[in-house]
Design a protein around this motif. Structure first.
Motif, PDB file in Angstrom:
ATOM      1  N   ARG A 406      39.671  36.283  17.849  1.00  0.00           N
ATOM      2  CA  ARG A 406      39.762  36.132  19.298  1.00  0.00           C
ATOM      3  C   ARG A 406      39.259  37.382  20.006  1.00  0.00           C
ATOM      4  O   ARG A 406      38.511  37.290  20.997  1.00  0.00           O
ATOM      5  N   LEU A 407      39.649  38.565  19.530  1.00  0.00           N
ATOM      6  CA  LEU A 407      39.177  39.796  20.128  1.00  0.00           C
ATOM      7  C   LEU A 407      37.650  39.922  20.017  1.00  0.00           C
ATOM      8  O   LEU A 407      36.988  40.395  20.944  1.00  0.00           O
ATOM      9  N   GLY A 408      37.108  39.480  18.870  1.00  0.00           N
ATOM     10  CA  GLY A 408      35.664  39.533  18.701  1.00  0.00           C
ATOM     11  C   GLY A 408      34.923  38.652  19.691  1.00  0.00           C
ATOM     12  O   GLY A 408      33.910  39.057  20.252  1.00  0.00           O
ATOM     13  N   ARG A 409      35.456  37.421  19.929  1.00  0.00           N
ATOM     14  CA  ARG A 409      34.796  36.523  20.890  1.00  0.00           C
ATOM     15  C   ARG A 409      34.863  37.085  22.304  1.00  0.00           C
ATOM     16  O   ARG A 409      33.881  37.014  23.054  1.00  0.00           O
ATOM     17  N   ILE A 410      36.015  37.637  22.674  1.00  0.00           N
ATOM     18  CA  ILE A 410      36.149  38.219  24.015  1.00  0.00           C
ATOM     19  C   ILE A 410      35.195  39.400  24.190  1.00  0.00           C
ATOM     20  O   ILE A 410      34.514  39.532  25.211  1.00  0.00           O
ATOM     21  N   ALA A 411      35.153  40.266  23.171  1.00  0.00           N
ATOM     22  CA  ALA A 411      34.265  41.424  23.249  1.00  0.00           C
ATOM     23  C   ALA A 411      32.802  41.006  23.322  1.00  0.00           C
ATOM     24  O   ALA A 411      32.008  41.605  24.055  1.00  0.00           O
ATOM     25  N   LEU A 412      32.431  39.958  22.569  1.00  0.00           N
ATOM     26  CA  LEU A 412      31.051  39.494  22.580  1.00  0.00           C
ATOM     27  C   LEU A 412      30.646  38.994  23.963  1.00  0.00           C
ATOM     28  O   LEU A 412      29.598  39.373  24.495  1.00  0.00           O
ATOM     29  N   VAL A 413      31.476  38.156  24.578  1.00  0.00           N
ATOM     30  CA  VAL A 413      31.166  37.623  25.908  1.00  0.00           C
ATOM     31  C   VAL A 413      31.088  38.758  26.927  1.00  0.00           C
ATOM     32  O   VAL A 413      30.170  38.817  27.763  1.00  0.00           O
ATOM     33  N   ALA A 414      32.056  39.689  26.857  1.00  0.00           N
ATOM     34  CA  ALA A 414      32.058  40.807  27.797  1.00  0.00           C
ATOM     35  C   ALA A 414      30.800  41.662  27.643  1.00  0.00           C
ATOM     36  O   ALA A 414      30.173  42.066  28.638  1.00  0.00           O
ATOM     37  N   TRP A 415      30.420  41.921  26.390  1.00  0.00           N
ATOM     38  CA  TRP A 415      29.235  42.748  26.156  1.00  0.00           C
ATOM     39  C   TRP A 415      27.966  42.059  26.640  1.00  0.00           C
ATOM     40  O   TRP A 415      27.094  42.708  27.243  1.00  0.00           O
ATOM     41  N   LEU A 416      27.830  40.779  26.408  1.00  0.00           N
ATOM     42  CA  LEU A 416      26.643  40.066  26.871  1.00  0.00           C
ATOM     43  C   LEU A 416      26.530  40.114  28.386  1.00  0.00           C
ATOM     44  O   LEU A 416      25.433  40.284  28.940  1.00  0.00           O
ATOM     45  N   LEU A 417      27.668  39.975  29.079  1.00  0.00           N
ATOM     46  CA  LEU A 417      27.647  40.049  30.541  1.00  0.00           C
ATOM     47  C   LEU A 417      27.268  41.454  31.012  1.00  0.00           C
ATOM     48  O   LEU A 417      26.443  41.609  31.926  1.00  0.00           O
ATOM     49  N   VAL A 418      27.871  42.469  30.379  1.00  0.00           N
ATOM     50  CA  VAL A 418      27.600  43.844  30.799  1.00  0.00           C
ATOM     51  C   VAL A 418      26.146  44.226  30.519  1.00  0.00           C
ATOM     52  O   VAL A 418      25.459  44.782  31.389  1.00  0.00           O
ATOM     53  N   SER A 419      25.664  43.953  29.317  1.00  0.00           N
ATOM     54  CA  SER A 419      24.293  44.344  28.965  1.00  0.00           C
ATOM     55  C   SER A 419      23.264  43.597  29.789  1.00  0.00           C
ATOM     56  O   SER A 419      22.262  44.178  30.225  1.00  0.00           O
ATOM     57  N   THR A 420      23.506  42.309  30.034  1.00  0.00           N
ATOM     58  CA  THR A 420      22.567  41.535  30.857  1.00  0.00           C
ATOM     59  C   THR A 420      22.576  42.035  32.296  1.00  0.00           C
ATOM     60  O   THR A 420      21.522  42.198  32.927  1.00  0.00           O
ATOM     61  N   GLY A 421      23.771  42.282  32.835  1.00  0.00           N
ATOM     62  CA  GLY A 421      23.867  42.796  34.197  1.00  0.00           C
ATOM     63  C   GLY A 421      23.220  44.156  34.349  1.00  0.00           C
ATOM     64  O   GLY A 421      22.529  44.422  35.344  1.00  0.00           O
ATOM     65  N   TRP A 422      23.420  45.033  33.359  1.00  0.00           N
ATOM     66  CA  TRP A 422      22.809  46.356  33.411  1.00  0.00           C
ATOM     67  C   TRP A 422      21.286  46.262  33.390  1.00  0.00           C
ATOM     68  O   TRP A 422      20.602  46.962  34.134  1.00  0.00           O
ATOM     69  N   SER A 423      20.754  45.397  32.553  1.00  0.00           N
ATOM     70  CA  SER A 423      19.295  45.256  32.474  1.00  0.00           C
ATOM     71  C   SER A 423      18.726  44.683  33.772  1.00  0.00           C
ATOM     72  O   SER A 423      17.669  45.125  34.240  1.00  0.00           O
TER      73      SER A 423
END
Length: 604
Positions: A406-423
């Motif tokens: 569960r922690l891995g799925r949450i971290a994955l979604v959060a990271w995709l949002l952050v990295s996409t937003g930053w780019s």
């Protein structure tokens, strides 16, 4: 797992496609970052970037490093960048495109290295961060070293984790040392030593089956010797053509000379109590009195008074990296010792953490031995990521196994949002970039720099030099602003590209430079206020070093133009605080008509 027919089962198939999707997403983000940073040369340092640009420009025109001009690194990158300048046009944008392309390849290798050890999600994060922050800050040349570390780490992990150490594994592990060694000799030698040590440790911890340990050690030693021979022998062709004095001056800046502000880790820790006392004493007494009590320069006491605390008393953020490394390494060592007591031979996870920790420590050798923070980020970022991800994975597996997925799925979604937003933000920022700091010199390629005054200064100075001199006419720019020679398309009359304090300048070298000025009838000489930098850094040109050259300049030339500030401010302003350049003109040569009506020192 695979079925009898060879097909992947549903869970493996799902992981495979998730990995492909993450790799595709990463490729898109890195492409976005590439485009957004293509015309952004945030820091265009005249003494680092400028010297390299001028040397690449000379190489593209048929000159050879060490032989025809002073060059402090390896021979590879001048030919790479110089060839691209010749093929694609002589401007800074070509260098930027090639520099970022090398970092893109380094990011892909970082993805492969972390993917092999910890999966596609961690690889996505690591490769993104390596491209974003694993950038050599002051050098185009050192992009090759970032590639050496990422490609070499990937190849080393493959060799360290294979059951049977093959010739292909050994070749892949040592091949990056050739790229790094030809780009910077000491870095290639360091990588050969690191690879040999880790491969030898791997043979001790888990010798390959059906192979004698002695034979395996001989194979590793043979591969290391071959790599060392290829790295060192390639320099012989250049060095045999260069007089010993020129060769010593070229490499002295990288080997014999050490900046006064660089201190080793041990020296830094010994100075820590004084760093903590400096803000207190400076509040009671003046900086000079506090400095006398603590044995520190008054300027350092003033600086420390502005930065309170253990962390901020260390001079640069890069200095904190080894401390983070040691903390992570200490935690990892404790865990490894505990694991080693219960499992023999060590399992792959334990060995992987040990390799990452050792790799981080060994790649910090320039800081640990000399106190240099210059290369910490791009050399140690990837192994630190491997170490951190490995420790995090072990923590979640041991103390939160039921929540790991569960922690891995949450971290994955959060990271995709952050990295996409930053780019996306990077693209938007590149479109909204102020045009006031975009350089207009033809050879600048229209790149954007961080300081408007830098853009104004170098555009004005380039225009002045090109107006006063003809194509191909030599122009001397002192003490180290070869950036002007590149931007103005004017060669320097000197072999030396940097006239810095701390090199062993002999009378013969100084007389050679004076003869170059006279024999080549150099009409135009530019002197920048980098001569005002404190003597412990680049020195006061004409005072701490090369006084005859400075005296010859003032006796045989006169100031005909001033670019930048209205007064020289020699001792009040260092080269990073602002820019001013004085344009000298030979007294026995008529002054150009457009300057005849201007008094000496007039602004242009």
């Amino acid at each position: 797992m695979t079925s009898v027919s060879g097909a992947l089962d549903p869970s493996d198939r799902r992981r495979f496609w998730v990995g492909c999707a993450l790799a595709a997403h990463l490729g898109l983000l890195l492409l976005v970052l590439y485009v957004s940073r293509l015309d952004l040369q945030w820091s265009l340092l005249p003494g680092d970037h400028g010297r390299e640009l001028y040397c690449f420009y000379l190489t593209g025109r048929g000159c050879a490093p060490y032989v025809d001009y002073q060059w402090t690194y390896g021979w590879l990158m001048p030919y790479v960048y110089g060839g691209l300048l010749r093929l694609c046009g002589e401007n800074l944008l070509v260098i930027r495109a090639a520099f970022l392309a090398i970092l893109l390849v380094a990011g892909a290798c970082a993805f492969g290295a972390i993917r092999r050890a910890h999966g596609p999600f961690a690889a996505h994060v690591g490769a993104f961060l390596v491209f974003l922050w694993g950038t050599p800050p002051h050098s185009f040349n050192h992009a090759a070293l970032a590639l050496m570390v990422t490609a070499g780490t990937w190849a080393l992990l493959a060799a360290l984790e294979t059951e049977r150490l093959s010739a292909a594994n050994l070749a892949a592990a040592y091949l990056p040392a050739l790229v790094g060694g030809w780009a910077k000799w000491s870095s290639g030698i360091a990588w050969i030593a690191i690879a040999t040590l880790l491969l030898g440790l791997r043979l001790l911890l888990a010798p390959p089956p059906e192979t004698s340990r002695r034979r395996a050690f001989l194979s590793v030693g043979g591969a290391a010797a071959a790599a060392l021979l290829l790295v060192t022998a390639s320099y012989a062709w250049f060095f045999l053509q260069v007089p010993a004095e020129r060769l010593r001056t070229s490499f002295e800046g990288m080997t014999g000379r050490q900046w006064a502000e660089d201190r080793s880790l041990v020296a830094e820790m010994l100075l820590l109590p004084r760093h903590l006392l400096a803000p207190v004493l400076s509040g009671i007494a003046d900086a000079e009195s506090a400095g006398d009590l603590l044995g520190l320069p008054a300027t350092e006491v003033t600086m420390l008074a502005k930065r309170w605390g253990v962390v901020t008393s260390l001079r640069t953020p890069g200095v904190m990296l080894p401390f983070a490394l040691l903390v992570l390494g200490g935690v990892g060592a404790a865990w490894l010792l505990r694991r080693a007591g219960t499992a023999r031979p060590w399992d792959p996870a334990a060995r992987r953490l040990l390799y990452a920790w050792l790799l981080s420590l060994l790649l910090s050798h320039e800081y640990l031995l000399r106190g240099s923070t210059y290369s910490l980020t791009y050399l140690t970022l990837l192994p630190l990521l491997l170490l951190g991800v490995g420790l995090l994975g072990e923590w979640t597996a041991r103390w939160a196994p039921e929540r790991r997925a569960r922690l891995g799925r949450i971290a994955l979604v959060a990271w995709l949002l952050v990295s996409t937003g930053w780019s996306a933000h990077q693209i938007r920022a590149s479109l909204d970039r102020p045009r006031g700091a975009r350089m207009t010199s033809p050879r600048s390629g229209g790149v954007w720099v961080s300081s408007p005054w830098m853009r104004e200064h170098y555009d004005a100075l380039t225009a002045c030099v090109t107006r006063l001199t003809g194509p191909g006419e030599p122009v001397a720019v002192l003490p180290y602003d070869s950036l002007v020679n590149f931007l103005a398309d004017r060669p320097s009359p000197f072999y030396y590209t940097s006239v810095l304090y701390g090199f062993s300048w002999s009378e013969a070298a100084e007389e050679r430079m004076i003869r170059d000025l006279d024999e080549r009838r150099v009409r135009c000489v530019v002197l920048t206020n980098a001569v005002a930098t404190p003597a412990h850094s680049v020195g006061f040109f004409g005072y701490t070093h090369l006084p005859r050259l400075a005296r010859h300049l003032t006796e045989h030339s006169r100031v005909v133009a001033t670019i930048g500030f209205s007064s020289w401010q020699m001792y009040q302003m260092g080269h990073e605080s602002g820019k001013q350049s004085l344009v000298y003109w030979r007294k026995d040569v008529p002054v150009p008509p457009e300057l005849e009506a201007k008094p000496e020192g007039a602004g242009s």
